[in-house]
Write a protein that holds these residues in place. Structure first.
Motif, PDB file in Angstrom:
ATOM      1  N   ASP A   8       0.824  -1.210   0.000  1.00  0.00           N
ATOM      2  CA  ASP A   8       0.000   0.000   0.000  1.00  0.00           C
ATOM      3  C   ASP A   8       0.862   1.266   0.000  1.00  0.00           C
ATOM      4  O   ASP A   8       0.574   2.219  -0.719  1.00  0.00           O
ATOM      5  N   VAL A  11       2.294   1.651  -3.456  1.00  0.00           N
ATOM      6  CA  VAL A  11       1.261   2.099  -4.399  1.00  0.00           C
ATOM      7  C   VAL A  11       1.021   3.593  -4.218  1.00  0.00           C
ATOM      8  O   VAL A  11       0.962   4.345  -5.192  1.00  0.00           O
ATOM      9  N   ILE A  15       1.538   6.488  -7.092  1.00  0.00           N
ATOM     10  CA  ILE A  15       0.419   7.349  -7.474  1.00  0.00           C
ATOM     11  C   ILE A  15       0.811   8.823  -7.331  1.00  0.00           C
ATOM     12  O   ILE A  15       0.492   9.643  -8.187  1.00  0.00           O
ATOM     13  N   GLU A  24      -3.340   2.266 -15.871  1.00  0.00           N
ATOM     14  CA  GLU A  24      -2.703   1.164 -15.159  1.00  0.00           C
ATOM     15  C   GLU A  24      -1.333   0.868 -15.760  1.00  0.00           C
ATOM     16  O   GLU A  24      -0.404   0.507 -15.039  1.00  0.00           O
ATOM     17  N   PHE A  27       1.086   3.310 -14.400  1.00  0.00           N
ATOM     18  CA  PHE A  27       1.401   2.907 -13.029  1.00  0.00           C
ATOM     19  C   PHE A  27       2.418   1.767 -13.035  1.00  0.00           C
ATOM     20  O   PHE A  27       3.417   1.807 -12.313  1.00  0.00           O
ATOM     21  N   PHE A  31       6.122   1.810 -11.503  1.00  0.00           N
ATOM     22  CA  PHE A  31       6.431   0.861 -10.430  1.00  0.00           C
ATOM     23  C   PHE A  31       7.709   0.093 -10.761  1.00  0.00           C
ATOM     24  O   PHE A  31       8.583  -0.074  -9.916  1.00  0.00           O
ATOM     25  N   LYS A  69      -0.943  -4.618 -11.099  1.00  0.00           N
ATOM     26  CA  LYS A  69      -2.151  -3.866 -11.457  1.00  0.00           C
ATOM     27  C   LYS A  69      -3.284  -4.182 -10.483  1.00  0.00           C
ATOM     28  O   LYS A  69      -4.063  -3.295 -10.116  1.00  0.00           O
ATOM     29  N   LEU A  72      -2.886  -2.171  -7.372  1.00  0.00           N
ATOM     30  CA  LEU A  72      -3.383  -0.809  -7.584  1.00  0.00           C
ATOM     31  C   LEU A  72      -4.906  -0.782  -7.468  1.00  0.00           C
ATOM     32  O   LEU A  72      -5.459   0.049  -6.746  1.00  0.00           O
ATOM     33  N   ARG A  73      -5.580  -1.687  -8.163  1.00  0.00           N
ATOM     34  CA  ARG A  73      -7.054  -1.724  -8.116  1.00  0.00           C
ATOM     35  C   ARG A  73      -7.558  -1.936  -6.698  1.00  0.00           C
ATOM     36  O   ARG A  73      -8.511  -1.284  -6.261  1.00  0.00           O
ATOM     37  N   TYR A  75      -6.039  -1.251  -3.844  1.00  0.00           N
ATOM     38  CA  TYR A  75      -5.778  -0.043  -3.065  1.00  0.00           C
ATOM     39  C   TYR A  75      -6.822   1.030  -3.364  1.00  0.00           C
ATOM     40  O   TYR A  75      -7.399   1.629  -2.455  1.00  0.00           O
TER      41      TYR A  75
END
Length: 84
Positions: A8, A11, A15, A24, A27, A31, A69, A72-73, A75
């Protein structure tokens, strides 16, 4: 157990580095740049799962890109649910 420790926090960090309207794929690319060791660890775990899975069987771990990915979703969905 999570493959990526403190996911988290990582992430959130990514972001904060991206401009609004990121995808995504944006991202994922960032990452991989910022946390290459975590990406490599995820890839190693995926390949280990592949190697140890018997023929005609599947394992639960998705490829590393999908795994990141999904982080990310997950979170974003948790952040959205706490705002409501």
């Amino acid at each position: 157990m999570s493959v990526i420790i403190n996911v988290d926090k990582k992430v959130e960090d990514i972001i904060s580095m991206l401009s609004e309207g990121y995808t995504e794929d944006d991202f994922l690319k960032k990452f991989r740049e910022v946390y290459p060791k975590d990406y490599d660890k995820c890839m190693k775990r995926f390949l280990d799962e592949e190697r140890h899975t018997k023929p005609d069987k599947t394992h639960l771990m998705r490829d590393p890109d999908h795994h990141i990915k999904c982080a990310l979703r997950s979170y974003l969905s948790r952040k959205l649910s706490t705002k409501q």
